[in-house]
Every structure is written in structure tokens, then in C-alpha cells.
Design an enzyme around this catalytic site. Structure first.
Site, short mmCIF file in Angstrom:
data_model
loop_
_atom_site.label_atom_id
_atom_site.label_comp_id
_atom_site.label_asym_id
_atom_site.label_seq_id
_atom_site.Cartn_x
_atom_site.Cartn_y
_atom_site.Cartn_z
N PRO A 181 0.78 -1.21 0.00
CA PRO A 181 0.00 0.00 0.00
C PRO A 181 0.81 1.27 0.00
O PRO A 181 1.62 1.51 0.87
CB PRO A 181 -0.76 -0.09 1.31
CG PRO A 181 0.11 -0.90 2.19
CD PRO A 181 1.13 -1.57 1.35
N GLU A 182 0.59 2.02 -1.00
CA GLU A 182 0.87 3.44 -0.96
C GLU A 182 -0.44 4.02 -1.43
O GLU A 182 -1.42 3.29 -1.54
CB GLU A 182 2.03 3.79 -1.90
CG GLU A 182 3.33 3.15 -1.41
CD GLU A 182 4.57 3.79 -1.99
OE1 GLU A 182 4.59 5.02 -2.08
OE2 GLU A 182 5.49 3.06 -2.35
N LYS A 225 -3.13 7.07 2.88
CA LYS A 225 -3.21 5.61 2.95
C LYS A 225 -4.28 5.16 3.93
O LYS A 225 -4.46 3.96 4.13
CB LYS A 225 -1.86 5.04 3.37
CG LYS A 225 -0.69 5.50 2.51
CD LYS A 225 0.64 5.20 3.16
CE LYS A 225 1.77 5.92 2.46
NZ LYS A 225 3.04 5.81 3.21
N ARG A 233 14.63 5.92 5.01
CA ARG A 233 14.32 4.80 4.12
C ARG A 233 15.40 4.66 3.05
O ARG A 233 16.01 5.64 2.65
CB ARG A 233 12.97 5.02 3.40
CG ARG A 233 11.86 5.53 4.25
CD ARG A 233 11.43 4.57 5.31
NE ARG A 233 10.87 3.34 4.75
CZ ARG A 233 10.21 2.44 5.45
NH1 ARG A 233 10.02 2.65 6.74
NH2 ARG A 233 9.75 1.37 4.88
#
Length: 265
Positions: A2-3, A59, A239
DNA sequence: AGCATTGTTTCACA
DNA sequence: TTGTGAAACAATGC
């Protein structure tokens, strides 16, 4: 996976499978996915309620009901909704809505980082990345000295952008992910917003699977799809980040004492 | 065996 | 205040 685009697809699934139907039973047995609720708590509140709408911001997903309570849903890192499918093995169906007409919508999530809870808070969520206005984007992304990628990932600044989508949009806009937001001129910010929207649109096309972005695929191979340069890799905004060092120049970070965490190429 | 991970939250620290 | 990095969360995949 999911984005924002995956979340939007999931919302569409809920639109079709849940809206207009009345809840006969809720499977809310998983204490982690449904925390802070105890098992049976969500079921007790929603049984008999009819779903009136399926909403999304970034999201975050939620179902509105005629019981005056929302059911907030988040896919976490590995969640997806399954409609009328046989039960997943290993208890991977962490949560489910069973409707009076027999329809069953399950939240399948191997990693259990998804969430289902009543009236989840969305107050600190920024504007949806697919709908943010040009002016708001300029202010929210360009108004911080943090690395522009860190800003894109900050859900309170802008909702819906994840690691892959951020890299994709920055690559399309030819902007260095490490550049401070404040170092970007208005043209760059506008270009980034356009690139972000284009990335989202591409990911929403019927034949685009998850992680199907041009750059998302290129990350694995390690070369820029446009110029063939070996991609750079570093941790940005916490990230793993890939970018093309010859094209994404934007505005290099001043690097004041920040001894950049380069790792590899 | 060891390491990385598409998400979120919290905390220590500069 | 702002920003960063790490850890925790849970589990899987390479």
C-alpha cells in the site's frame, strides 16, 4: 502493498463490496490488528449497521455507517481486501466484515501491520497527495529544511506518499531526494507535484500492478531507465533511497556536519 | 543464518 | 522548534 494508489484501489473494492450493505457479523478476533479494541468490541458496535460510504485520505481508509461510528482501516505494509474468497491459510485473514447478503470482505495481511479500529484519528494527516493544491504543496513540501524526500514521506505534511512513490516522483522531476525543501525553487516544487500526480495516475491504470512504476522496477536493476547511469543509494528520511546521480541534481544539500550516510554505489 | 522490508508510532537527542 | 535516527511492531522473503 500500500501506498496511495493501492489504498485507492482498496477503497474502490470497499465501495463495491461494502457500501450499501448491512453488517451481520464482524470478525475482530486479532488483538493486534484491532487494538486497542478487545475481541468482539467492534462486532458489538457495528452489528446491524449499514455502510454508507468508503472514504480515503492518503493511505488511511474508513467506512462510514448509519450507526454514527466510522470503521477505520489501514493496510499496513502487506494488507489487502479480499471479497468472497476462501479463508486464507495461517490465519492471514486478520479481520473481516460479513454482510447480511452473504458478502464477506476480509483484511488479509501476512505481516499484521494493518489496522481496523473504530473512529480512528485522522487529525494529523496532511492533504491527500492526489488532491493537494499547488499552493499547499509549495508550502508544505517547500517550507521545511528537511530533505525533500523526508517531507514527501511525512504523512502530516502530505498524506499518501510511501518510499517507492517518493523515489519515483523525485526521479521523474529530476530532483535530488537529499535536497532541503527550502532549497527548491517554485518551478521545481511545481514540477515535483506534477510528477507525483503523474506517478499516482500511472499506478492507478488498470494494468499497473503494485510497484509497477518505471523507477520502482529500475531500482532493482540499479540503472537509470533514462540515461543508464548506475543509481546512487543512501538512506534518506529513514528509508532506502535510490536516485540517478547524473540527472537528479535539483539542489545538493549544504551538508552542514551531516556526514551523509552513503552506502554503496 | 542474516538481512532487508512498499507503514506507523514513539522516543532520545542534536 | 525542527529534524533525525533508531527501535518497536510482526512476519515474510531472499
Amino acid at each position: 502493498m500500500p501506498e496511495l494508489p493501492e489504498a485507492e484501489r482498496a477503497r474502490q473494492v470497499l465501495d463495491r463490496a461494502a457500501v450499501g450493505r448491512t453488517i451481520a457479523r464482524v470478525d475482530d478476533h486479532d488483538p493486534f490488528v484491532c487494538r486497542p479494541h478487545g475481541a468482539g468490541e467492534i462486532d458489538a458496535v457495528l452489528r446491524g449497521a449499514t455502510v454508507t460510504a468508503a472514504r480515503r485520505r492518503g493511505k488511511h481508509l474508513w467506512l462510514e455507517t448509519d450507526a454514527g461510528v466510522d470503521l477505520s482501516l489501514h493496510l499496513g505494509m502487506s494488507g489487502s481486501f479480499r471479497v468472497d474468497e476462501p479463508e486464507a491459510p495461517r490465519g492471514w485473514d486478520r479481520f473481516a466484515l460479513e454482510f447480511e447478503d452473504g458478502t464477506r470482505v476480509a483484511l488479509r495481511d501476512k505481516r499484521r501491520l494493518g489496522r481496523a479500529l473504530l473512529d480512528g484519528a485522522r487529525g494529523r494527516l496532511g492533504p491527500d497527495a492526489a488532491a493537494v493544491t499547488r499552493d499547499a504543496f509549495r508550502t508544505r513540501v517547500g517550507g521545511s529544511r528537511a530533505a525533500v524526500k523526508a517531507r514527501l514521506l511525512d504523512q502530516s505534511a502530505l498524506a499518501g506518499v510511501g518510499n517507492l512513490l517518493a523515489d519515483e516522483a523525485l526521479w521523474r522531476a529530476r530532483i535530488d531526494p537529499r535536497a532541503p525543501g527550502t532549497s527548491l525553487d517554485v518551478e521545481s516544487l511545481d514540477r515535483l507535484r506534477v510528477a507525483l500526480r503523474a506517478s499516482i495516475r500511472a499506478a492507478l491504470l488498470p494494468n499497473a500492478g503494485s510497484g509497477a512504476g518505471t523507477f520502482a522496477r529500475a531500482r532493482r536493476k540499479g540503472y537509470c531507465p533514462r540515461c543508464g547511469s548506475p543509481l546512487s543509494r543512501a538512506t534518506v528520511g529513514g528509508r532506502t533511497t535510490y536516485w540517478c546521480p547524473s540527472e537528479q541534481l535539483g539542489a545538493p544539500a549544504p551538508a552542514k556536519g551531516e556526514a551523509a550516510a552513503y552506502r554503496g554505489t
